[in-house]
Design an enzyme around this catalytic site. Structure first.
Site, PDB file in Angstrom:
ATOM      1  N   ILE A  14       0.862  -1.015   0.015  1.00 10.24           N
ATOM      2  CA  ILE A  14       0.004   0.096   0.286  1.00 10.24           C
ATOM      3  C   ILE A  14       0.752   1.251  -0.153  1.00 10.24           C
ATOM      4  N   THR A  55      12.072  -5.650   4.779  1.00 14.86           N
ATOM      5  CA  THR A  55      11.766  -6.907   4.953  1.00 14.86           C
ATOM      6  C   THR A  55      11.724  -7.754   3.861  1.00 14.86           C
ATOM      7  N   ALA A  59       4.837  -1.976   8.836  1.00 15.50           N
ATOM      8  CA  ALA A  59       4.110  -3.193   9.797  1.00 15.50           C
ATOM      9  C   ALA A  59       4.753  -4.514   9.263  1.00 15.50           C
ATOM     10  N   THR A  77      -5.978  -1.381  10.439  1.00 11.60           N
ATOM     11  CA  THR A  77      -7.019  -2.573   9.751  1.00 11.60           C
ATOM     12  C   THR A  77      -8.133  -2.689  10.365  1.00 11.60           C
ATOM     13  N   ASP A  78      -9.289  -3.326   9.609  1.00 15.51           N
ATOM     14  CA  ASP A  78     -10.505  -3.737  10.184  1.00 15.51           C
ATOM     15  C   ASP A  78     -10.267  -4.757  11.088  1.00 15.51           C
ATOM     16  N   GLU A  79      -9.268  -5.494  10.897  1.00 14.83           N
ATOM     17  CA  GLU A  79      -9.174  -6.917  11.831  1.00 14.83           C
ATOM     18  C   GLU A  79      -8.924  -6.632  13.339  1.00 14.83           C
ATOM     19  N   TYR A  96      -1.528 -10.945  14.809  1.00 16.83           N
ATOM     20  CA  TYR A  96      -1.589  -9.755  13.700  1.00 16.83           C
ATOM     21  C   TYR A  96      -2.568  -8.575  14.175  1.00 16.83           C
ATOM     22  N   SER A 132      -1.443  -7.001  17.783  1.00 17.96           N
ATOM     23  CA  SER A 132      -0.399  -6.113  17.565  1.00 17.96           C
ATOM     24  C   SER A 132      -0.885  -4.820  16.871  1.00 17.96           C
ATOM     25  N   LYS A 133      -1.804  -4.846  15.905  1.00 12.53           N
ATOM     26  CA  LYS A 133      -2.347  -3.502  15.408  1.00 12.53           C
ATOM     27  C   LYS A 133      -3.409  -2.900  16.344  1.00 12.53           C
ATOM     28  N   LYS A 179      -0.415 -13.048   0.112  1.00  6.54           N
ATOM     29  CA  LYS A 179      -1.910 -12.821   0.197  1.00  6.54           C
ATOM     30  C   LYS A 179      -2.717 -13.517  -0.864  1.00  6.54           C
ATOM     31  N   ILE A 229      -7.666 -22.957  -0.808  1.00  2.00           N
ATOM     32  CA  ILE A 229      -8.972 -22.478  -0.152  1.00  2.00           C
ATOM     33  C   ILE A 229      -8.990 -22.935   1.443  1.00  2.00           C
ATOM     34  N   TYR A 230      -8.905 -22.057   2.345  1.00  2.00           N
ATOM     35  CA  TYR A 230      -8.747 -22.303   3.590  1.00  2.00           C
ATOM     36  C   TYR A 230     -10.047 -22.703   3.883  1.00  2.00           C
ATOM     37  N   ARG A 270     -14.503 -11.457   3.092  1.00  2.00           N
ATOM     38  CA  ARG A 270     -13.769 -10.038   3.270  1.00  2.00           C
ATOM     39  C   ARG A 270     -14.468  -9.069   2.267  1.00  2.00           C
TER      40      ARG A 270
HETATM   41  P1  NAD Z   1       3.422  -5.114   3.258  1.00  2.00           P
HETATM   42  O1  NAD Z   1       3.577  -6.245   4.377  1.00  2.00           O
HETATM   43  O2  NAD Z   1       3.257  -5.362   2.114  1.00  2.00           O
HETATM   44  O3  NAD Z   1       4.469  -3.903   3.707  1.00  2.00           O
HETATM   45  C1  NAD Z   1       4.917  -3.507   4.835  1.00  2.00           C
HETATM   46  C2  NAD Z   1       6.217  -2.596   4.735  1.00  2.00           C
HETATM   47  O4  NAD Z   1       6.713  -2.187   5.772  1.00  2.00           O
HETATM   48  C3  NAD Z   1       7.276  -3.442   3.784  1.00  2.00           C
HETATM   49  O5  NAD Z   1       8.000  -2.850   2.662  1.00  2.00           O
HETATM   50  C4  NAD Z   1       8.443  -3.720   5.202  1.00  2.00           C
HETATM   51  O6  NAD Z   1       9.686  -3.816   4.365  1.00  2.00           O
HETATM   52  C5  NAD Z   1       8.058  -2.390   5.949  1.00  2.00           C
HETATM   53  N1  NAD Z   1       8.584  -2.846   7.237  1.00  2.00           N
HETATM   54  C6  NAD Z   1       8.079  -3.690   8.114  1.00  2.00           C
HETATM   55  N2  NAD Z   1       8.869  -3.692   9.184  1.00  2.00           N
HETATM   56  C7  NAD Z   1       9.419  -2.492   9.440  1.00  2.00           C
HETATM   57  C8  NAD Z   1      10.125  -1.637  10.363  1.00  2.00           C
HETATM   58  N3  NAD Z   1      10.517  -2.249  11.374  1.00  2.00           N
HETATM   59  N4  NAD Z   1      10.709  -0.417   9.957  1.00  2.00           N
HETATM   60  C9  NAD Z   1      10.370  -0.120   8.754  1.00  2.00           C
HETATM   61  N5  NAD Z   1       9.776  -0.762   7.721  1.00  2.00           N
HETATM   62  C10 NAD Z   1       9.283  -1.934   8.160  1.00  2.00           C
HETATM   63  O7  NAD Z   1       2.088  -4.265   3.975  1.00  2.00           O
HETATM   64  P2  NAD Z   1       0.861  -3.653   3.138  1.00  2.00           P
HETATM   65  O8  NAD Z   1      -0.104  -4.578   2.910  1.00  2.00           O
HETATM   66  O9  NAD Z   1       1.310  -2.552   2.211  1.00  2.00           O
HETATM   67  O10 NAD Z   1       0.424  -2.833   4.826  1.00  2.00           O
HETATM   68  C11 NAD Z   1       0.488  -1.674   4.982  1.00  2.00           C
HETATM   69  C12 NAD Z   1      -0.189  -1.161   6.234  1.00  2.00           C
HETATM   70  O11 NAD Z   1      -1.452  -1.110   6.101  1.00  2.00           O
HETATM   71  C13 NAD Z   1       0.124  -1.925   7.493  1.00  2.00           C
HETATM   72  O12 NAD Z   1       0.265  -1.221   8.470  1.00  2.00           O
HETATM   73  C14 NAD Z   1      -1.048  -2.885   7.405  1.00  2.00           C
HETATM   74  O13 NAD Z   1      -1.308  -3.263   8.614  1.00  2.00           O
HETATM   75  C15 NAD Z   1      -2.151  -1.989   7.008  1.00  2.00           C
HETATM   76  N6  NAD Z   1      -3.580  -2.610   6.232  1.00  2.00           N
HETATM   77  C16 NAD Z   1      -2.862  -3.614   5.219  1.00  2.00           C
HETATM   78  C17 NAD Z   1      -4.244  -4.002   4.405  1.00  2.00           C
HETATM   79  C18 NAD Z   1      -4.018  -4.905   3.462  1.00  2.00           C
HETATM   80  O14 NAD Z   1      -5.262  -5.495   3.032  1.00  2.00           O
HETATM   81  N7  NAD Z   1      -2.842  -5.265   2.886  1.00  2.00           N
HETATM   82  C19 NAD Z   1      -5.525  -3.574   4.842  1.00  2.00           C
HETATM   83  C20 NAD Z   1      -5.613  -2.477   6.031  1.00  2.00           C
HETATM   84  C21 NAD Z   1      -4.375  -2.057   6.485  1.00  2.00           C
HETATM   85  O1  DAU Z   2      -8.601  -6.991   6.616  1.00  2.00           O
HETATM   86  C1  DAU Z   2      -7.462  -6.202   6.457  1.00  2.00           C
HETATM   87  C2  DAU Z   2      -6.362  -7.292   6.481  1.00  2.00           C
HETATM   88  O2  DAU Z   2      -6.464  -7.836   5.112  1.00  2.00           O
HETATM   89  C3  DAU Z   2      -5.174  -6.522   6.654  1.00  2.00           C
HETATM   90  O3  DAU Z   2      -4.903  -5.967   7.917  1.00  2.00           O
HETATM   91  C4  DAU Z   2      -4.008  -7.621   6.435  1.00  2.00           C
HETATM   92  O4  DAU Z   2      -2.697  -6.908   6.357  1.00  2.00           O
HETATM   93  C5  DAU Z   2      -3.975  -8.422   4.934  1.00  2.00           C
HETATM   94  O5  DAU Z   2      -3.027  -9.339   4.723  1.00  2.00           O
HETATM   95  C6  DAU Z   2      -5.449  -9.001   4.869  1.00  2.00           C
HETATM   96  O6  DAU Z   2      -5.822  -9.843   5.810  1.00  2.00           O
HETATM   97  P1  DAU Z   2      -6.410 -11.384   5.556  1.00  2.00           P
HETATM   98  O7  DAU Z   2      -5.863 -12.301   6.470  1.00  2.00           O
HETATM   99  O8  DAU Z   2      -7.825 -11.065   5.352  1.00  2.00           O
HETATM  100  O9  DAU Z   2      -5.781 -11.668   4.133  1.00  2.00           O
HETATM  101  P2  DAU Z   2      -5.220 -12.864   3.213  1.00  2.00           P
HETATM  102  O10 DAU Z   2      -5.002 -12.609   1.842  1.00  2.00           O
HETATM  103  O11 DAU Z   2      -4.061 -13.664   4.078  1.00  2.00           O
HETATM  104  O12 DAU Z   2      -6.318 -13.745   3.229  1.00  2.00           O
HETATM  105  C7  DAU Z   2      -7.530 -13.232   2.718  1.00  2.00           C
HETATM  106  C8  DAU Z   2      -8.746 -14.486   2.795  1.00  2.00           C
HETATM  107  O13 DAU Z   2      -8.337 -15.638   2.030  1.00  2.00           O
HETATM  108  C9  DAU Z   2      -8.806 -15.094   4.482  1.00  2.00           C
HETATM  109  O14 DAU Z   2     -10.022 -15.226   4.817  1.00  2.00           O
HETATM  110  C10 DAU Z   2      -7.850 -16.377   4.449  1.00  2.00           C
HETATM  111  C11 DAU Z   2      -8.056 -16.848   3.079  1.00  2.00           C
HETATM  112  N1  DAU Z   2      -6.987 -17.502   2.362  1.00  2.00           N
HETATM  113  C12 DAU Z   2      -5.577 -16.843   2.351  1.00  2.00           C
HETATM  114  C13 DAU Z   2      -4.692 -17.549   1.775  1.00  2.00           C
HETATM  115  C14 DAU Z   2      -3.348 -16.941   1.790  1.00  2.00           C
HETATM  116  C15 DAU Z   2      -7.245 -18.687   1.867  1.00  2.00           C
HETATM  117  O15 DAU Z   2      -8.397 -19.426   1.818  1.00  2.00           O
HETATM  118  N2  DAU Z   2      -5.934 -19.495   0.925  1.00  2.00           N
HETATM  119  C16 DAU Z   2      -4.772 -18.906   1.100  1.00  2.00           C
HETATM  120  O16 DAU Z   2      -3.982 -19.432   0.526  1.00  2.00           O
END
Ligand code: NAD
Ligand code: DAU
Length: 360
Positions: free
Chosen positions: A13, A36, A83, A134-136, A160, A163-164, A199, A216-217, A224
């Site tokens: 993001i 990372t 994060a 996050t909504d989680e 996760y 921690s958020k 993801k 599929i889990y 979602r």
């Molecule tokens: P991501 O895992 O793709 O990227 C995280 C980035 O943070 C990476 O580039 C990593 O190198 C960096 N990072 C990790 N630890 C660090 C540290 N200690 N210091 C500096 N940099 C560090 O994550 P994302 O999906 O882009 O999510 C970004 C933010 O949005 C997160 O805070 C996540 O909780 C939140 N979020 C994500 C989603 C989603 O669907 N991906 C949805 C809602 C909220």
């Molecule tokens: O809701 C926001 C969150 O969405 C963010 O805060 C997280 O950073 C982001 O990773 C995401 O969390 P989820 O656990 O929802 O995302 P993920 O893509 O891991 O999984 C989406 C759904 O799909 C979840 O119900 C688990 C399922 N899944 C996931 C994987 C990786 C499967 O069924 N099979 C898989 O192999």
């Protein structure tokens, strides 16, 4: 032009936010990222000659580094994306999640407070600390529960999410106790270009293209809410510009889908864009052992951001998914880079004990 310190800006993001910020001239960017496993430095290679973009490799938990960076660049806002973000990894090894998401955010708040307190009155009033969450944190919904609102009690279920939630509480406390001008956004599942293929959506796209099982889990009926990443970036910028201090905003796509539906939609698009002569992609769908503590349903009520800031998602799921799949089809070098090294070890670790239950 303003300067934003973006943390975690090489991730999914954050990188989309930075590309948009530079393209639309929102601000100059200082990007602090630890690099990372979840980041690919080439993600932002197109900005290497941009004088308004500066990258620093480092940890948000490194207070000395933070002090120096803030002193040197005098940002007008800090946007905290950094994060550990993957639920399955938090189940297998929670330590890094506590370190970065809780302790790291605490250190970032401490450094920001010290910096903000020394600013001139005018800069103090303009400064913002926006925490991306996050909504989680709200836990899991039953099929008939109303969607999460900003006043829904926190009930995080995974390491996760916990921690958020911890970091959100710290951000809130720094506003209430010290007056640090904070904002928090709680968003649903993002999808789009540059998402690390651990993801669901990118994992399914890449497994399908490689003819591998599509895991599929559980029963695939977990729900979602999916939001296109650029819509999320627009919402963050709007909150930064217009929100009252100390507010939290839920951000979502009004787009609830079961995981099975998401996977089937990806398969249908791939059947069109990259057809295989001997099979349809959906034949690769495979049910596997569920995620422990798997939240059943997330849904976001985003009426507050819609009412207060007039924000609505622009992308619909079908067009967003098509764009996303096209991006993965056109960016094989990026994919090869992130799939090398420790990625294979993770895939082996996460999927080895999920015995294949039955095929579609
Ligand atoms: P991501 O895992 O793709 O990227 C995280 C980035 O943070 C990476 O580039 C990593 O190198 C960096 N990072 C990790 N630890 C660090 C540290 N200690 N210091 C500096 N940099 C560090 O994550 P994302 O999906 O882009 O999510 C970004 C933010 O949005 C997160 O805070 C996540 O909780 C939140 N979020 C994500 C989603 C989603 O669907 N991906 C949805 C809602 C909220
Ligand atoms: O809701 C926001 C969150 O969405 C963010 O805060 C997280 O950073 C982001 O990773 C995401 O969390 P989820 O656990 O929802 O995302 P993920 O893509 O891991 O999984 C989406 C759904 O799909 C979840 O119900 C688990 C399922 N899944 C996931 C994987 C990786 C499967 O069924 N099979 C898989 O192999």
């Amino acid at each position: 032009m303003q300067t934003f310190l973006v943390t975690g800006g090489v991730g999914f993001i954050g990188s989309n936010f930075i590309l948009k910020a530079r393209k639309e001239k929102w601000a100059n960017i200082i990007n602090l990222d630890k690099l990372t496993y979840a980041s690919n430095p080439d993600t932002l290679a197109q900005l290497q000659d941009d004088p308004g973009y500066h990258f620093v490799r480092g940890d948000i938990g490194d207070i000395e580094l933070l002090r120096n960076l803030l002193e040197q660049h005098q940002p007008d806002a800090i946007i905290n994306f950094a994060a550990e973000s993957h639920v399955d990894r938090s189940i297998l090894s929670p330590q890094d999640f506590i370190q970065t998401n809780v302790v790291g955010t605490f250190q970032l708040l401490e450094a920001s407070k010290a910096y903000w307190e020394k600013l001139s009155l005018q800069k103090r009033e303009q400064f913002r600390f926006l925490h991306v969450s996050t909504d989680e944190v709200y836990g899991s919904l039953s099929p008939t529960d109303p969607a999460f609102r900003e006043d829904t009690p926190y009930a995080p279920n995974s390491p996760y999410a916990a921690s958020k939630a911890g970091s959100d509480h710290l951000v809130r406390a720094y506003y209430h106790t010290y007056g640090l001008p904070t904002l928090t956004t709680n968003c649903s599942n993002n999808y789009g270009p540059r998402q690390f293929p651990e993801k669901l959506i990118p994992l399914i796209i890449l497994n399908a293209l490689n003819g591998k099982p599509l895991p599929i889990y559980g029963d695939g009926q977990n729900v979602r809410d999916w939001l296109y990443v650029e819509d999320h970036c627009d919402a963050i910028y709007l909150v930064l510009q217009q929100s009252r201090l100390g507010e939290t905003y839920n951000i979502g796509g009004n787009n609830e889908q079961t995981n099975l539906t998401v996977v089937e939609k990806i398969c249908a698009i791939l059947d069109e864009l990259a057809p295989k002569s001997n099979f349809r992609y959906s034949s690769l769908i495979t049910y596997v052992k569920d995620r422990p503590g798997h939240d059943r349903r997330y849904a976001i009520d985003c009426s507050k951001i819609s009412r207060d800031l007039n924000w609505q998602p622009k992308e619909n799921f079908d067009s967003g998914l098509l764009k996303t799949i096209q991006w993965y089809l056109e960016n094989s070098t990026w994919i090869e880079q992130v799939q090398s090294g420790t990625y294979q070890t993770w895939i082996e670790q996460n999927y080895k004990d999920r015995k294949l239950a039955r095929s579609h």
